[in-house]
Structure formats: structure tokens, C-alpha cells
Design a protein around this motif. Structure first.
Motif, PDB file in Angstrom:
ATOM      1  N   SER A 293       0.899  -1.232  -0.034  1.00 56.43           N
ATOM      2  CA  SER A 293       0.109   0.084   0.064  1.00 56.43           C
ATOM      3  C   SER A 293       0.880   1.294  -0.207  1.00 56.43           C
ATOM      4  O   SER A 293       2.072   1.335   0.270  1.00 56.43           O
ATOM      5  CB  SER A 293      -0.846  -0.070   1.211  1.00 56.43           C
ATOM      6  N   LYS A 294       0.137   2.515  -0.019  1.00 56.96           N
ATOM      7  CA  LYS A 294       0.878   3.763  -0.100  1.00 56.96           C
ATOM      8  C   LYS A 294       0.920   4.354   1.466  1.00 56.96           C
ATOM      9  O   LYS A 294       1.226   5.361   1.555  1.00 56.96           O
ATOM     10  CB  LYS A 294       0.388   4.645  -0.983  1.00 56.96           C
ATOM     11  N   GLY A 295       0.950   3.530   2.211  1.00 59.91           N
ATOM     12  CA  GLY A 295       0.877   3.880   3.727  1.00 59.91           C
ATOM     13  C   GLY A 295       1.796   3.069   4.449  1.00 59.91           C
ATOM     14  O   GLY A 295       2.000   3.051   5.630  1.00 59.91           O
ATOM     15  N   GLY A 296       2.924   2.388   3.801  1.00 58.31           N
ATOM     16  CA  GLY A 296       3.860   1.698   4.430  1.00 58.31           C
ATOM     17  C   GLY A 296       5.149   1.388   3.683  1.00 58.31           C
ATOM     18  O   GLY A 296       5.082   2.031   2.482  1.00 58.31           O
ATOM     19  N   ARG A 297       6.145   0.547   3.964  1.00 57.94           N
ATOM     20  CA  ARG A 297       7.224   0.344   3.361  1.00 57.94           C
ATOM     21  C   ARG A 297       7.066  -0.980   2.440  1.00 57.94           C
ATOM     22  O   ARG A 297       5.835  -1.560   2.519  1.00 57.94           O
ATOM     23  CB  ARG A 297       8.285   0.181   4.238  1.00 57.94           C
ATOM     24  N   ASN A 298       7.965  -1.344   1.517  1.00 53.56           N
ATOM     25  CA  ASN A 298       7.625  -2.650   0.717  1.00 53.56           C
ATOM     26  C   ASN A 298       6.820  -2.540  -0.486  1.00 53.56           C
ATOM     27  O   ASN A 298       6.398  -3.538  -1.010  1.00 53.56           O
ATOM     28  CB  ASN A 298       7.616  -3.818   1.548  1.00 53.56           C
ATOM     29  N   ALA A 299       6.419  -1.334  -0.562  1.00 55.93           N
ATOM     30  CA  ALA A 299       5.399  -1.038  -1.902  1.00 55.93           C
ATOM     31  C   ALA A 299       6.111  -1.348  -3.095  1.00 55.93           C
ATOM     32  O   ALA A 299       5.406  -1.891  -4.021  1.00 55.93           O
ATOM     33  CB  ALA A 299       4.846   0.502  -1.895  1.00 55.93           C
ATOM     34  N   ALA A 300       7.314  -1.212  -3.099  1.00 59.49           N
ATOM     35  CA  ALA A 300       8.015  -1.420  -4.243  1.00 59.49           C
ATOM     36  C   ALA A 300       8.103  -3.134  -4.771  1.00 59.49           C
ATOM     37  O   ALA A 300       8.629  -3.448  -5.832  1.00 59.49           O
ATOM     38  CB  ALA A 300       9.449  -0.682  -4.346  1.00 59.49           C
ATOM     39  N   THR A 301       7.828  -3.732  -3.953  1.00 54.29           N
ATOM     40  CA  THR A 301       7.897  -5.224  -4.181  1.00 54.29           C
ATOM     41  C   THR A 301       6.688  -5.864  -4.466  1.00 54.29           C
ATOM     42  O   THR A 301       6.302  -7.024  -4.531  1.00 54.29           O
ATOM     43  CB  THR A 301       8.146  -6.186  -2.841  1.00 54.29           C
ATOM     44  N   LEU A 302       5.668  -4.989  -4.967  1.00 52.37           N
ATOM     45  CA  LEU A 302       4.425  -5.348  -5.510  1.00 52.37           C
ATOM     46  C   LEU A 302       4.381  -6.376  -6.528  1.00 52.37           C
ATOM     47  O   LEU A 302       5.256  -6.157  -7.617  1.00 52.37           O
ATOM     48  CB  LEU A 302       3.768  -4.125  -6.124  1.00 52.37           C
ATOM     49  N   THR A 303       3.777  -7.618  -6.424  1.00 56.85           N
ATOM     50  CA  THR A 303       3.829  -8.410  -7.433  1.00 56.85           C
ATOM     51  C   THR A 303       2.592  -8.717  -8.135  1.00 56.85           C
ATOM     52  O   THR A 303       2.493  -9.263  -9.539  1.00 56.85           O
ATOM     53  CB  THR A 303       4.209  -9.804  -6.879  1.00 56.85           C
ATOM     54  N   GLU A 304       1.566  -8.160  -7.757  1.00 56.22           N
ATOM     55  CA  GLU A 304       0.065  -8.306  -8.472  1.00 56.22           C
ATOM     56  C   GLU A 304       0.261  -7.455  -9.690  1.00 56.22           C
ATOM     57  O   GLU A 304       0.812  -6.242  -9.739  1.00 56.22           O
ATOM     58  CB  GLU A 304      -0.889  -7.980  -7.626  1.00 56.22           C
ATOM     59  N   SER A 305      -0.595  -7.806 -10.780  1.00 50.06           N
ATOM     60  CA  SER A 305      -0.842  -7.111 -12.043  1.00 50.06           C
ATOM     61  C   SER A 305      -1.345  -5.622 -11.535  1.00 50.06           C
ATOM     62  O   SER A 305      -2.378  -5.474 -10.960  1.00 50.06           O
ATOM     63  CB  SER A 305      -1.664  -7.961 -12.942  1.00 50.06           C
ATOM     64  N   ASP A 494      -8.482   4.951   3.407  1.00 52.05           N
ATOM     65  CA  ASP A 494      -7.800   4.161   4.320  1.00 52.05           C
ATOM     66  C   ASP A 494      -6.335   3.763   3.448  1.00 52.05           C
ATOM     67  O   ASP A 494      -6.237   4.306   2.165  1.00 52.05           O
ATOM     68  CB  ASP A 494      -8.394   2.914   4.433  1.00 52.05           C
ATOM     69  N   ASN A 495      -5.516   2.802   3.973  1.00 53.48           N
ATOM     70  CA  ASN A 495      -4.473   2.413   3.181  1.00 53.48           C
ATOM     71  C   ASN A 495      -4.798   1.650   1.909  1.00 53.48           C
ATOM     72  O   ASN A 495      -5.440   0.679   2.049  1.00 53.48           O
ATOM     73  CB  ASN A 495      -3.560   1.440   4.162  1.00 53.48           C
ATOM     74  N   VAL A 496      -4.404   2.330   0.865  1.00 57.67           N
ATOM     75  CA  VAL A 496      -4.747   1.902  -0.354  1.00 57.67           C
ATOM     76  C   VAL A 496      -3.523   1.073  -1.121  1.00 57.67           C
ATOM     77  O   VAL A 496      -2.641   1.312  -1.093  1.00 57.67           O
ATOM     78  CB  VAL A 496      -5.313   3.121  -1.301  1.00 57.67           C
ATOM     79  N   LEU A 497      -4.270   0.034  -1.891  1.00 53.93           N
ATOM     80  CA  LEU A 497      -3.177  -0.840  -2.476  1.00 53.93           C
ATOM     81  C   LEU A 497      -2.662   0.082  -3.912  1.00 53.93           C
ATOM     82  O   LEU A 497      -3.624   0.548  -4.336  1.00 53.93           O
ATOM     83  CB  LEU A 497      -3.848  -2.117  -3.123  1.00 53.93           C
ATOM     84  N   VAL A 498      -1.379  -0.328  -4.092  1.00 51.84           N
ATOM     85  CA  VAL A 498      -0.814   0.461  -5.302  1.00 51.84           C
ATOM     86  C   VAL A 498      -1.375   0.277  -6.605  1.00 51.84           C
ATOM     87  O   VAL A 498      -1.664   0.894  -7.311  1.00 51.84           O
ATOM     88  CB  VAL A 498       0.915   0.241  -5.245  1.00 51.84           C
ATOM     89  N   SER A 499      -1.950  -1.036  -6.437  1.00 55.44           N
ATOM     90  CA  SER A 499      -2.548  -1.392  -8.020  1.00 55.44           C
ATOM     91  C   SER A 499      -3.865  -0.570  -8.097  1.00 55.44           C
ATOM     92  O   SER A 499      -4.021  -0.072  -9.290  1.00 55.44           O
ATOM     93  CB  SER A 499      -2.634  -2.859  -7.916  1.00 55.44           C
ATOM     94  N   TYR A 500      -4.515  -0.645  -7.013  1.00 55.17           N
ATOM     95  CA  TYR A 500      -5.900   0.369  -7.222  1.00 55.17           C
ATOM     96  C   TYR A 500      -5.539   1.762  -7.460  1.00 55.17           C
ATOM     97  O   TYR A 500      -6.310   2.307  -8.391  1.00 55.17           O
ATOM     98  CB  TYR A 500      -6.772   0.106  -6.116  1.00 55.17           C
ATOM     99  N   ASP A 501      -4.606   2.252  -6.916  1.00 58.33           N
ATOM    100  CA  ASP A 501      -4.340   3.688  -6.870  1.00 58.33           C
ATOM    101  C   ASP A 501      -3.719   4.026  -8.432  1.00 58.33           C
ATOM    102  O   ASP A 501      -4.202   4.954  -9.127  1.00 58.33           O
ATOM    103  CB  ASP A 501      -3.144   4.022  -6.017  1.00 58.33           C
TER     104      ASP A 501
END
Length: 734
Positions: A293-305, A494-501
Motif C-alpha cells: 500500500s501507500k501507507g507503508g514500506r515495501n510497496a516497491a515489491t508489489l507483485t500483482e498486476s 484508508d491504506n490503499v493498494l498501489v495497484s488500485y491507486d
């Protein structure tokens, strides 16, 4: 002989070929301002033996004819070819400057504030002398303007005078521009709030201007403020190896509260962050959310499309102008697309290809798009959001702090900048940190709602997309933007998934820009395409106006009547004024002034420009201008040849830039027989004008073809001691 001839020509211009009868209405007559300050009836003027001398002394711009409820200055009559072409309606009591009533029912204008009292800072540090420049706008005649300090029980202490005399040492850059200035040295002996007001003629009081007196951060406090966020994250990580997330959070907060330098600490509202308040007044915290998500770390490790909605920003440009004429448009054709962690921050790094596409979309449709990433997403950028009609923020965020921490009665929505909170930077921004406008979150500076409110008081009808987590968790951040002039604010609950954003930002701006939808229509299209939320509780939300569009069609803010320069890109000495000595706006209250550097301003090359599309069917670009300079007449035909130029530059092929106006000290037709009562700082005490001129330019060949840039520029040639300024107003397309 020439002066007498000019006076005779003026009489012809006024239409006084035959002397009027004594029954002429008292309101019809001639006012000679400046140092003369005299009002004549028509009969009195014709019979006066001193009128020529008085007109020479006052200057043409300060000689005004009033007839049949119309008025015009002598300089306007000459430059526009007669009273009929120059006349504008007038009301009683609206004579320019200070005057004496001889005939008629005119009255001396009462003073009134045109702007609130402002200071060059709202913070001083105790036991340290700090010079503060105070300024306030006043119209009408003010005999005395005093800065006063408001003490206990509203006790008033007079500190110094504010003047409009062009004395730079007193803080006043331009004489007789309606802005009164003064300098006062403040020394505060203890922390607290200092209140100041301006009193005019001992009876008219301004609103209070407050200055906070603070202690400087000590070296130890700076070190703690810089290190505490990282230490808090490290402590939580250590505890997480043997405890559950909730237990590790609780223990971390317990550890923080045990520290002598921590006043209070807690868990963020959503449970995905930890915050603290230091005894130095600095707020801070860390992000502990571990998902993509965009409220924490490790967002760059996103694996979903990401499943990005494609932006067809070339094929759909034709639809850009096809929008409802009843909709409101943003007030600036500049967009800022901001990604604070495009390639920095380690685990904070965020995929940003969708934001790159949004930037390309704006560029393709004629907007000035600033793509700002990583360190470019700094504090100075967020201090200057008033430059933008669209602000797109791609960063981390959250909801931090508790009720009573800072100026809010609830937790605060914050978002991270791309500027690292080093000890050196903490010292640089200590006032903003101590006042709660900035915080240190995850080792970076974070923007709080009070920062937006303080530094961005006049947003140009902006559309704001805040793509950080929890950007609409409560109304603190959205209200900060909307109350300062933004029209629409988008964010997540709330904390949003990078993919949705990424899907949301792509579809939203494809709808707004490429397809010309309103904010409400675009919001509905996003929801219909991608759902109301990311499926994990982060709902996409819209606050404010649902009927705003993004358009590059037409000029914005061409008359400056909102009291700001929104929509224009400026550099150098660029200001908005209501008057310059005897010169007023030809129409309305405000006009723009660009100069070779007046008063304390050292810039000698200044301009304002705007990029826009000329809508199909438009035929004429028009504007008014006047040029005032200290260089005539002693420097005519010399190397000291200051210039003013207006250029229109099409961005599309087949058309070259065209110069609409070119004025210079050596080539312009200066009214040399009538020095104008304007004295710029430096140089000498004589200034001349060319008189107000009206320009109409045929733009039918440019209409409907793409973007053009209109540029007004003034610059020095040969020296910087003798100044030149251009007044600009009433810029319009018809």
C-alpha cells in the motif's frame, strides 16, 4: 510655447470649442491632482490663468475631466484619441488621489483596508533581535498609519509609522502604490504569542497579526528530532521478532513514553503507524504497514498486476474542448505531478509509470506539466502550490497524532515529501516543525494540514488528487486545500493498494483531460470501472465541487480582479497593485506591474506569461498597457535603453512568434512635457509615461489550432539604477 499648445489641444479633446454657460452642472469639471489637488468647474478652468502651470506640475495622468457622469484622464484622452474613446463611468467620491472640493458634491474618500496586515515572518526566536517588515493595503486618504502592539487587556502601544513613500529602508518598495510599509525590530523575552495591529487616523483598526515567539532548537534536540523516527522503526522491528504486531506496537509506544524527551506517543488511528511528540515541540513518527500500500514500506515489491487503464492521450485530444460551458474550470493551466518516491527511499519506493502517463497526457493537451520526483518533491514545492491548477500527489501518508496534539481537535492526515529530514534541514525548518506545520515521519519531512493552510492561501480553483493512504480518513487535509481555494479534492479513506491507486489515477485523468468530463462524471467513471474501493477497505472519495473541468481553452485571470496572479507564470519583479501614484487600473481595481526591479528587488528582467488555447470562433486578443520610466529624457538615444515587449508564440507548426508591442526608452513616444508624479527608488526623481494604450490583435488565424504562449516582458539595458515598469490590465479574448 509647446506646453501652451498641448493645453489648447487638451481643451479641443475635451470638446470645449464653445464655453459652456454658467448653468453647467457642478459635477462637470476638471480635477488637477498631484501636488495641486484642485477641482475646477468648466467655467473656472477656462478662466483660470494658472491652469497650464498646474497641469504641467500635476502630470497628464493626474488631470481628469468629469462630464455627464463620465471621466477620463488627459493622458488617456491623448493616447486614445479623444474623450469619447477614453471615457469611463465614475461615481461621486471616486476622484483619484487626494483632492479639495471646490464645486459639486464630491467628498474626500474615507480610508479603508484593501488587504490585511502581514509580516515578513510569523515567528521570532526569544532573546534574539529580529527585523520584521509589516505591510498593509489602504485605499483612500490616510493621514497617519501606525503599527501598534496589542498587550494584555487590549492595551495598545504605538511602535512605528507605516508609510507609502518608497523608502526601502522602511520596507516600502514603491511610492504611492497603496501599500503602507514599516520595519520594526522585535525582541521577545519569553515564549508566547505577540499581537500587532495597524491603526489609521487613530480610529480605523486592522485585524490582528500574530507572531509566535519560540525557543531555538538546541543541538541535542536537533539530533533527537532527526534520529527518533529511525530509532522508533528499529525498536518496533526488534520487538516484532518475538511479539505480534499489536503487542510490538504497544511495547514501542511504552518505550517512547518512557523517554525523557518524549511528551506523548501513540498508535495511529488506523493502527498502521506510531507517532510521538517531543519536548522540543517537534512531531514525528514511523510507518509500520507492511502490505503493498501507500501507507507503508515495501510497496516497491508489489507483485500483482497493475492492470493500468490505458491513457489514449493522443487520439482523444480533440475531445478536450468538448465540455459543458456551465462547468467551472481550474484557474491555472499548470499541473504538478509529484512522486516523492519514484526511485528513492528503499522500501518506500513506489511504482510511478501511471503518474508518468498522466504527466504526458497534460503535456499533449497543452498544459504546462511539471513532473517532479524524489528530491524535487521538497518543502519549497509544497509552499508554492498556488502556481498550479492541478496537483497530483503520489506518495505515502497516514493519519497521525491525537486530539490536542497540534492545532486540531482530531488526528491529522499527513503525507510525505521527498525531502530527507537531516539535522541541517531540521535546523533550517525549525519554525515550521515547532509550530506543527511539518513532522518527521519515516526519516522524511511530512506535510500537515496547517502547512497547506499557512503557505497556500489562494489556490486557483485547483483540482487536487492526493494518492497517499488515508488522504480522506478525516477532513483535516481536504479542508485545508478546499478552504484555501481548491475546488475538488480526491483521496482514499484508508491504506490503499498501489495497484488500485494506479488504475484510479489513470482512469480519472483520462476522463478529466482526454475526454473533457467534469470532476463528478470522472469520479463516477472511476467507480464504475474499478469499483468503489480496493477491496480491502480503502474507498476512493471526492470532496468539494463535482462540476469542475480541466480546460486549456481561453485566458484565465486576464483582469486580475481576484486580487492575485493565479494562472500566470511569472519571474523577476512581478506584482499586483491597485494604483501607482496617479495611475489607476483603466477598468476595475487591480492591474499587474512588471519592472526592472523596484525598491529592494534586484531582478532586472521580469515577465508574466500564460499558455492557453484560443477557442475556435475567437477573433481578437486585446489588452491595455502603460510604460513608466526614469530614463527619459536625460538618457534618450543612449545605451540606457530599457525595453518592454509583448509576444504571442504558437506551439504548432506554420506560425512564427509575433511581437504585438515593442516599447523602448529610445523609440517610444514619451509624454516629456508632463513628468508624472512617480518616484522609483534610486535613479532620480523624474519619471515619464507613454500613457495608457489599448491593443487589439487579430487571432482568428490561431483559433482552434492548439496552444499559444502570451508573454509580457520588461528588461534593463545598460544599467540597473534607473528603473522602468510596465502596467498591464484587461487582457481578454473576444
Amino acid at each position: 510655447m509647446r506646453k501652451v499648445l498641448v493645453t489648447f489641444l487638451l481643451l479641443l479633446g475635451f470638446g470645449f470649442l464653445v464655453a459652456p454657460t454658467t448653468s453647467a452642472a457642478p459635477k462637470d469639471g476638471i480635477y488637477i491632482g498631484g501636488e495641486v489637488n484642485k477641482y475646477y468647474s468648466i467655467i473656472e478652468f477656462i478662466n483660470s490663468k494658472t491652469k497650464t502651470e498646474e497641469m504641467n506640475k500635476a502630470g497628464l495622468a493626474n488631470v481628469v475631466l468629469f462630464q455627464d457622469d463620465m471621466m477620463a484622464s488627459a493622458s488617456s484622452i491623448l493616447s486614445k484619441g479623444g474623450f469619447t474613446k477614453a471615457q469611463v463611468p465614475h461615481e461621486h467620491g471616486k476622484l483619484p488621489g487626494k483632492y479639495k472640493k471646490v464645486n459639486g458634491d464630491y467628498i474626500i474618500p474615507e480610508p479603508a483596508f484593501t488587504s490585511g496586515l502581514n509580516g515578513s515572518t510569523d515567528t521570532v526566536f526569544i532573546n534574539e533581535e529580529q527585523q520584521v517588515v509589516f505591510r498593509v493595503g489602504i485605499e483612500g486618504i490616510a493621514e497617519t498609519v501606525e503599527l501598534v502592539k496589542v498587550g494584555e487587556n487590549n492595551k495598545i502601544e504605538v511602535l512605528t509609522d507605516l508609510t507609502d513613500d518608497g523608502n526601502v529602508s522602511s520596507g516600502d518598495d514603491i511610492k504611492d502604490d497603496g501599500v503602507y510599509s514599516g520595519v520594526y525590530d522585535i525582541i521577545a523575552g519569553s515564549e508566547g504569542t505577540l499581537g500587532y495591529k495597524v491603526v489609521v487616523d487613530s480610529e480605523l483598526y486592522s485585524d490582528s497579526y500574530e507572531i509566535s515567539a519560540l525557543k531555538h532548537l538546541t543541538n541535542e534536540e536537533i539530533t533527537t528530532a532527526s534520529a527518533q523516527s529511525g530509532e522508533t522503526e528499529q525498536k518496533f522491528t526488534e520487538l516484532s521478532t518475538s511479539l505480534s504486531k499489536e503487542e510490538a506496537q504497544a511495547k514501542t509506544v511504552e518505550w517512547l513514553n518512557s523517554k525523557e524527551e518524549v511528551v506523548s506517543a501513540g498508535i495511529s488511528e488506523d493502527g498502521e503507524g506510531i507517532w510521538y511528540e517531543l519536548d522540543s515541540g517537534v512531531l514525528g513518527g514511523t510507518l509500520i504497514n507492511e502490505d503493498s500500500s501507500k501507507g507503508g514500506r515495501n510497496a516497491a515489491t508489489l507483485t500483482e498486476s497493475l492492470n493500468d487503464a490505458p491513457i489514449d492521450y493522443k487520439e482523444n485530444i480533440a475531445n478536450f474542448a468538448a465540455m459543458s460551458t456551465d462547468s467551472l474550470s481550474v484557474g491555472s493551466k499548470r499541473a504538478a505531478i509529484i512522486s516523492s518516491f519514484a526511485s528513492q527511499g528503499g522500501g518506500l519506493q513506489l511504482p510511478n509509470a501511471s503518474y508518468d502517463n498522466v504527466s504526458n497526457l497534460f503535456t499533449a493537451t497543452g498544459f504546462n506539466a511539471d513532473r517532479l520526483t524524489d528530491g524535487e518533491s521538497d518543502i519549497d514545492l509544497f509552499k508554492n502550490l498556488e502556481n498550479y491548477g492541478v496537483v497530483v500527489i503520489d506518495t505515502h501518508g497516514g493519519t497521525f497524532f491525537a486530539q490536542g496534539v497540534g492545532e486540531y481537535n482530531s488526528s491529522q492526515v499527513i503525507f510525505l515529501t521527498g525531502e530527507k529530514a537531516t539535522p541541517e534541514k531540521i535546523q533550517m525548518y525549525e519554525a515550521d516543525l515547532k509550530k506543527g506545520r511539518l513532522a518527521v515521519i519515516a526519516d522524511y519531512f511530512a506535510i500537515t494540514p496547517s502547512f497547506i493552510s499557512h503557505y497556500n492561501e489562494s489556490l486557483p480553483g485547483t483540482i487536487v488528487f492526493n494518492g497517499s493512504c488515508q488522504s480522506t480518513k478525516n477532513d483535516t487535509m481536504s479542508n485545508a486545500f478546499l478552504n484555501d481555494g481548491a475546488q475538488t479534492y480526491f483521496g482514499y479513506s484508508d491504506n490503499v493498494l498501489v495497484s488500485y491507486d494506479n488504475n484510479v489515477v489513470s482512469t480519472l485523468f483520462n476522463s478529466l483531460v482526454a475526454n473533457g468530463m467534469t470532476t463528478g462524471e470522472s469520479f463516477d467513471h472511476v467507480i464504475n470501472t474499478h469499483g468503489t474501493s480496493d477491496g480491502y477497505g480503502a474507498y476512493f472519495q471526492m470532496k468539494g465541487n463535482n462540476n469542475v473541468v480541466i480546460s486549456v481553452e481561453g485566458l484565465v485571470n486576464g483582469k486580475f480582479e481576484e486580487g492575485n496572479l493565479n494562472g500566470w507564470f511569472g519571474n523577476g519583479d512581478v506584482r499586483l497593485i491597485s494604483k501607482l501614484g496617479p495611475l489607476y487600473s483603466p477598468e476595475g481595481k487591480y492591474m499587474s506591474i512588471i519592472s526592472t526591479g523596484l525598491g529592494s528587488v534586484g531582478e532586472s528582467d521580469s515577465y508574466i506569461s500564460q499558455t492557453f488555447n484560443i477557442p475556435a470562433g475567437m477573433t481578437t486578443l486585446s489588452f491595455d498597457y502603460n510604460v513608466i520610466s526614469e530614463e527619459p529624457d536625460e538618457f534618450l538615444d543612449s545605451v540606457y535603453d530599457d525595453k518592454f515587449q509583448v509576444v504571442i508564440d504558437p506551439s504548432f507548426g506554420g506560425f512564427e512568434p509575433q511581437t504585438l508591442v515593442y516599447e523602448s526608452v529610445n523609440t517610444s513616444a514619451w509624454l516629456l512635457d508632463f513628468p508624472i508624479d512617480i518616484d522609483f527608488y534610486g535613479g532620480d526623481d523624474t519619471s515619464y509615461e507613454i500613457g495608457w494604450k489599448h491593443v487589439e490583435f487579430d487571432v482568428s488565424h490561431l483559433a482552434g489550432k492548439g496552444s499559444v504562449t502570451l508573454d509580457f516582458r520588461v528588461w534593463d539595458e545598460g544599467d540597473s539604477a534607473y528603473d522602468t515598469a510596465a502596467l498591464i490590465d484587461n487582457i481578454s479574448l473576444n
